[in-house]
Design an enzyme around this catalytic site. Structure first.
Site, short mmCIF file in Angstrom:
data_model
loop_
_atom_site.label_atom_id
_atom_site.label_comp_id
_atom_site.label_asym_id
_atom_site.label_seq_id
_atom_site.Cartn_x
_atom_site.Cartn_y
_atom_site.Cartn_z
N SER A 141 0.85 -1.18 0.00
CA SER A 141 0.00 0.00 0.00
C SER A 141 0.89 1.24 0.00
CB SER A 141 -0.88 -0.04 1.26
OG SER A 141 -1.64 1.13 1.36
N LYS A 167 -1.08 -0.80 -4.40
CA LYS A 167 -2.32 -0.08 -4.05
C LYS A 167 -1.94 1.37 -3.79
CE LYS A 167 -4.91 0.07 0.31
NZ LYS A 167 -5.67 -0.74 1.29
N LYS A 169 -3.06 5.03 -2.44
CA LYS A 169 -4.04 5.79 -1.67
C LYS A 169 -4.46 7.00 -2.50
CE LYS A 169 -4.11 3.64 2.31
NZ LYS A 169 -5.38 3.11 2.85
N ASP A 195 -7.33 3.12 -3.14
CA ASP A 195 -8.05 3.10 -1.87
C ASP A 195 -8.33 4.53 -1.44
OD1 ASP A 195 -9.08 2.71 0.64
OD2 ASP A 195 -7.27 1.80 1.50
N GLU A 220 -11.28 0.86 -3.64
CA GLU A 220 -11.64 0.47 -2.29
C GLU A 220 -12.29 1.63 -1.55
OE1 GLU A 220 -8.18 -0.99 -0.29
OE2 GLU A 220 -9.23 -1.33 1.60
N ASP A 245 -14.24 -1.86 2.54
CA ASP A 245 -13.35 -2.08 3.68
C ASP A 245 -14.11 -1.59 4.93
OD1 ASP A 245 -11.39 -1.95 5.65
OD2 ASP A 245 -10.08 -0.56 4.62
N LYS A 269 -10.37 -7.42 7.07
CA LYS A 269 -9.39 -7.10 8.13
C LYS A 269 -9.94 -7.71 9.42
CE LYS A 269 -7.73 -2.66 6.41
NZ LYS A 269 -8.03 -1.21 6.47
N GLY A 297 -4.49 -4.70 5.68
CA GLY A 297 -3.46 -4.55 6.70
C GLY A 297 -3.69 -3.26 7.46
O1 NPG Z 1 0.09 -2.82 4.64
O2 NPG Z 1 -0.47 -2.79 6.72
C1 NPG Z 1 -0.46 -2.30 5.60
C2 NPG Z 1 -1.21 -1.02 5.39
C3 NPG Z 1 -2.30 -1.15 4.40
O3 NPG Z 1 -3.09 0.90 3.54
C4 NPG Z 1 -3.16 0.08 4.40
N1 NPG Z 1 -4.02 0.19 5.40
O4 NPG Z 1 -7.07 1.84 4.90
O5 NPG Z 1 -6.39 -0.12 4.44
C5 NPG Z 1 -6.20 0.98 4.93
C6 NPG Z 1 -4.87 1.31 5.56
C7 NPG Z 1 -4.88 1.63 7.00
C8 NPG Z 1 -3.72 1.65 7.67
C9 NPG Z 1 -6.02 1.86 7.69
C10 NPG Z 1 -3.67 1.92 9.02
C11 NPG Z 1 -5.97 2.11 9.02
C12 NPG Z 1 -4.80 2.13 9.68
#
Ligand code: NPG
Length: 374
Positions: A141, A167, A169, A195, A220, A245, A269, A297
């Site tokens: 990500s 991915k 953001k 996302d 997403e 999500d 998740k 994640g």
């Molecule tokens: O690889 O752990 C990872 C991060 C993946 O982008 C990621 N997570 O919205 O999915 C999400 C985002 C996130 C991270 C959301 C931290 C909340 C806390």
């Protein structure tokens, strides 16, 4: 299984670089870990709540509070102890069901008890959850950057490292241009998805439909968590598959979203849905409806990451997850590092999570610890 107590431990871990999303920039993670101690074994759980309620309504102090005041006393009660003695971690969700929400705390305590139970039995998370692979593809990500050249440098680095899916953001003002630039530089073959973390509204539908030309795997959570009908309407206006999500907090909400055609894909998740056992139910439900799922994640340490790898090895996880190597976020992980080889991460085979915090490393990042005897 007799539970002797639970330790609540807070750790503070700096990130290797700032991680910016549409809801904020993280430079460190303030993480709550739980250690369940039974007669036979110790087990670990990781609470994915952030320091602030910006991703979901949960935040780490609130999860500590609800554990201390409500969830742990319920598990420690005669009724709780008897149910856990009888059924182990499988009893936890039912015992905690009367307390509304608080899914990240519930997930963490169930995870710690499940880990202790499985370590006692000598059985791995993967085996317990139904893993059918011994390694999973590793996606990464990529946060929001100040400029497109910066973004391209970062993406180049991740592709060179071997990540099999990118991915990006996105947020209003950072969407079509960076996506076009990544497609142009790295070609049509790179598996790519975006996302939005709820940053748009249905009024943006025509703008978001312009993403269709970039052949993305999915978009997403473009709209707000509670706007399930909005996602169904958006799905009718764009070709890119919609993945939910934040909106999916249980198998029940997943069933409703699927019935309403609000998503074609689900990001699972475990922390967001109340635990690995509920996560498996959502996997089963999606598979029964022919929907693909993938494992999200939350910047987990090796503890949460190991469990996510096991979950992502279930057969319905047909898309690469946000399961990168430890060094994507942390210079030093608290467990042996989760490593990527050939774009994949091995499913831990040892008992329970298959990884354990390294005491000296854990102590060095610990900011507080509290033992709660049962
Ligand atoms: O690889 O752990 C990872 C991060 C993946 O982008 C990621 N997570 O919205 O999915 C999400 C985002 C996130 C991270 C959301 C931290 C909340 C806390």
């Amino acid at each position: 299984m007799k539970l002797r107590g639970i330790e609540l431990r807070r750790v503070s871990m700096p990130l290797v670089s700032p991680f910016r999303t549409s809801f904020g920039t993280q430079t460190k993670r303030d993480i709550l870990l739980l250690k369940a101690v039974t007669d036979d074994a110790e087990g670990w759980g990781e609470c994915v709540a952030l320091a602030d309620p910006l991703y979901s309504s949960e935040y780490v102090d609130s999860q500590v509070d609800v554990l201390r005041r409500f969830l742990l006393p319920k598990l420690a009660s005669p009724e709780g102890q008897a149910a856990i003695a009888r059924s182990g971690a499988a009893a936890v969700a039912g015992l905690l069901h009367p307390f509304k929400g608080q899914r990240m705390a519930k997930a963490a305590v169930e995870m710690a008890i499940l880990d202790a139970e499985l370590r006692g039995l000598g059985r791995s998370f993967g085996r317990e959850l139904g893993a059918v692979a011994d390694r999973v593809p590793s996606g990464v990500s990529v946060g929001i950057y100040d400029s497109v050249p910066q973004l391209l440098t970062v993406v180049q680095g991740f592709l060179d490292a071997g990540y099999v899916r990118i991915k990006l953001k996105i947020e209003p003002g950072w969407d079509l241009v960076p996506v076009a630039a990544v497609r142009e530089r790295f070609g049509a073959d790179v598996p790519l998805q975006v996302d939005a973390n709820t940053a748009y509204t249905l009024r943006d539908a025509r703008h978001l439909a312009k993403l269709d030309e970039f052949d993305l795997l999915l978009i997403e959570q473009p709209l707000e968590e509670e706007d399930v009908l909005g996602h169904a309407a958006l799905a009718r206006q764009m070709a890119t598959p919609i993945c939910l999500d934040e909106s999916i907090v249980s198998a029940q909400t997943a069933a409703a979203a699927i019935a309403l055609d609000a998503c074609q894909i689900v990001n699972i998740k475990p922390g967001r849905v109340g635990g690995y056992l509920e996560a498996r139910r959502i996997h089963d439900l999606a598979a029964a409806h022919g929907l693909a799922v993938w494992c999200g994640g939350m910047l987990e340490t090796g503890i949460g990451r190991a469990a996510n790898v096991a979950l992502a090895a279930l057969p319905g996880f047909t898309l690469p997850g946000d399961i990168s190597a430890s060094d994507r976020f942390y210079q030093t992980d608290i467990t042996e590092p989760i490593v990527m080889a050939d774009g994949h991460i091995a499913v831990p085979a040892g008992p329970g999570l298959g990884v354990t915090p390294i005491p000296e490393v854990l102590d060095a990042v610990t900011t507080s610890a509290e033992w709660i005897p049962f």
